[in-house]
Design an enzyme around this catalytic site. Structure first.
Site, PDB file in Angstrom:
ATOM      1  N   LYS A  62     -17.032  43.542  77.357  1.00  0.00           N
ATOM      2  CA  LYS A  62     -16.637  44.565  78.278  1.00  0.00           C
ATOM      3  C   LYS A  62     -15.697  44.063  78.924  1.00  0.00           C
ATOM      4  O   LYS A  62     -14.286  43.585  79.646  1.00  0.00           O
ATOM      5  CB  LYS A  62     -17.670  43.576  79.797  1.00  0.00           C
ATOM      6  N   GLU A  80     -10.065  31.308  80.107  1.00  0.00           N
ATOM      7  CA  GLU A  80      -9.377  30.775  81.000  1.00  0.00           C
ATOM      8  C   GLU A  80      -8.810  31.738  82.297  1.00  0.00           C
ATOM      9  O   GLU A  80      -8.982  32.812  81.662  1.00  0.00           O
ATOM     10  CB  GLU A  80      -8.024  31.534  79.510  1.00  0.00           C
ATOM     11  N   CYS A  84      -1.142  34.961  83.843  1.00  0.00           N
ATOM     12  CA  CYS A  84      -1.714  34.333  83.910  1.00  0.00           C
ATOM     13  C   CYS A  84      -0.517  32.698  83.552  1.00  0.00           C
ATOM     14  O   CYS A  84      -0.931  31.916  84.479  1.00  0.00           O
ATOM     15  CB  CYS A  84      -2.905  34.256  83.304  1.00  0.00           C
ATOM     16  N   GLU A 117      -2.434  31.227  93.243  1.00  0.00           N
ATOM     17  CA  GLU A 117      -2.229  31.776  92.379  1.00  0.00           C
ATOM     18  C   GLU A 117      -1.975  33.014  92.707  1.00  0.00           C
ATOM     19  O   GLU A 117      -2.938  33.407  93.067  1.00  0.00           O
ATOM     20  CB  GLU A 117      -2.868  32.565  91.075  1.00  0.00           C
TER      21      GLU A 117
END
Ligand code: NAI
Ligand code: MG
Length: 475
Positions: free
Chosen positions: A172, A247, A281, A379
């Site tokens: 997906k 992750e 990331c 983040e």
């Protein structure tokens, strides 16, 4: 290209006929309308993958699986320009970066092609009366839910090893970026993969994504994205006791000691904070600087940041736009919040005056902000570097480890003992010394704490997709 679902080696619309627009973030205009998969389509895709798993794919030898992955790699390499063009239109990244990403996809496929026939079990000594050995068997149908920052790269990072191990896949893609995976799908049947081995269902997280996680025939899940969604996926996986690889990003410290090569650290920060407009990331998002070199580092970084060109990715600037309106608002919110919390804007922090359309944000550096400020802890996922002070190794380690994230870190010093001592004490999955983004398809990557569970890439990445069966024979 066909912006439809790809199930059983055939393209087709969603069962309920729904579609959603995918947007070019450089122009804010719709590129095309894509089939929007629902739980019903996920069920079709998973059943196709399950049937392939029990039927033709099971009979394909490991060597042949490797050969098929190699053919897919060749076909993607030959289609490099078009895949890169679609990636750039869909997510905004500079064309040169998209081309590099496709090269990464090819390298990933080739590595895993080579790994397919090198997975082997072991014999276990139980004395003279029993022969005991292990088989590494494919998990079965695997679910791959990926984000938009490296759309095809992330998809192949997990699908290539899953296929090498003999699993089948349902992917997906992120709703922001379905096009490159669908273009890749055009090569799947031609490469020789049996129907049902690779299936792609574009759609949204809350319906298609959640349905995939919950599907009883799914035997393993790999996810890259936000911590919040990672938590939901892990909760969904818990119901079916499904192995899950996560992750989930980071707030990665670049630690610069006074004896470092400052020029190298600045070059690396320019790349690692602003490449992909900071939507990585593993970007360098916190600079932990010793006061003796802080001003030199930030002055030089500011000069380099100002030289980066910004504009539509298709025109090959250094920075493209942020992927979506939502992410643009989020990043600008962090920049404003950082200033409200007392931070000083050293550069950037705004939309470039010459770009009134598109989700563009200039490379931004904020300093003089408290380590407790939101902007120093969360983040941001944009072209924003936050500078914080450290006094010595202990202060650096304490600050680096003070967050719930633990993905990666960089240590810059000319003292190798100091570098290795600090590396040993950092709570992260990867440490780079005097460099950033060192590594490649062979080296494991992943995080600890809230940055995730498990490792991808390398042989560890392939092992995610097998389970061990122990067989014992009485003699
Ligand atoms: P997200 O984690 O919500 O989306 C990633 C993928 O998960 C997409 O394919 C999405 O459709 C799917 N998803 C969302 N909700 C789901 C659910 N309930 N069940 C199953 N699948 C679901 O991330 P989003 O909203 O695009 O970005 C938010 C933040 O996440 C970013 O600002 C960034 O901080 C972080 N992020 C981290 C990435 C990384 O590389 N680790 C990549 C992208 C985002
Ligand atoms: Mg898009």
């Amino acid at each position: 290209m066909q912006a439809d679902l790809f199930i059983d080696n055939a393209f087709g619309p969603a069962t309920d006929g729904r579609r959603f627009p995918t947007i070019d973030p450089a122009t804010e205009e719709t590129i095309c309308d894509v089939a929007r998969g629902s739980a019903v389509d996920i069920d079709r895709a998973v059943r196709a993958a399950d049937l392939a798993m029990r039927g033709p794919w099971r009979e394909v030898t490991p060597q042949e699986r490797g050969r098929l992955l190699g053919v897919l790699a060749d076909r993607i390499a030959a289609d490099r320009n078009e895949i890169a063009r679609l990636e750039t239109l869909d997510v905004g990244k500079p064309l040169k970066d998209s081309l590099g990403d496709v090269d990464g996809v090819v390298a990933t496929l080739r590595y895993n092609a080579g790994a397919a026939d090198k997975l082997q079990g072991e014999t276990v000594p139980l004395g003279t009366k029993v022969i005991d050995f292990t088989l590494l068997e494919p998990l079965g149908v695997t679910a791959h839910i990926v984000p938009w920052n490296f759309p095809l790269g992330m998809a192949m990072r997990s699908m290539a090893p899953a296929l090498a191990a003999g699993c089948t896949c349902v992917l997906k893609p992120a709703e922001q970026s379905p096009l490159s995976a669908l273009r890749m799908a055009e090569h799947v049947a031609a490469a020789g993969f049996p129907p049902g081995v690779i299936n792609i269902v574009p759609g949204f997280g809350e319906d298609a994504g959640a349905a995939l996680v919950a599907h009883p025939l799914v035997r393993g899940i790999t996810f890259t994205g936000s911590v919040e969604t990672g938590r939901k996926i892990l909760a969904g996986a818990a119901a079916g006791i499904r192995p899950t690889v996560l992750e989930l990003g980071g707030k990665n410290p670049m630690i610069v000691f006074p004896d470092a090569d400052i020029g190298r650290a600045v070059d690396d920060a320019t790349m690692a904070s602003f490449e992909n407009a900071g939507q990585v990331c593993s970007s360098s998002s916190r600079y932990l600087l010793h006061p003796r070199i802080r001003d030199e580092f930030l002055d030089r970084l500011r000069v380099k940041a100002a030289k980066l060109s910004i504009g539509p990715g298709i025109d090959n600037h250094d920075l493209g736009p942020i992927v979506s309106r939502e992410q643009y608002d989020k990043v600008t919110g962090y920049i404003l919040g950082g200033q409200a919390d007392g931070g000083r804007l050293r550069c950037g922090g705004r939309r470039p005056p010459h770009l009134q359309k598109g989700y563009f944000i200039e490379p931004t550096i904020i300093d003089r902000v408290a380590a407790e400020a939101v902007v120093a802890r969360e983040e941001i996922f944009g072209p924003v570097g936050i500078a914080l002070d450290i006094t010595d190794e202990n202060a650096a380690i304490e600050l680096a480890n003070s967050l719930s994230y633990g993905l990666c870190a960089g240590v810059y010093t000319s003292d190798i003992s100091r570098a290795l001592m600090v590396a040993g004490r950092l709570e992260v999955g990867s440490v780079w010394i005097n460099g950033w983004w060192l590594g490649g398809v062979q080296a494991p990557t992943g995080g600890i704490k809230h940055s995730g569970i498990g490792r991808e890439r390398g042989m560890m990445g392939v092992r995610n997709y097998v389970q061990v069966k122990n067989i014992a024979v009485r003699l």
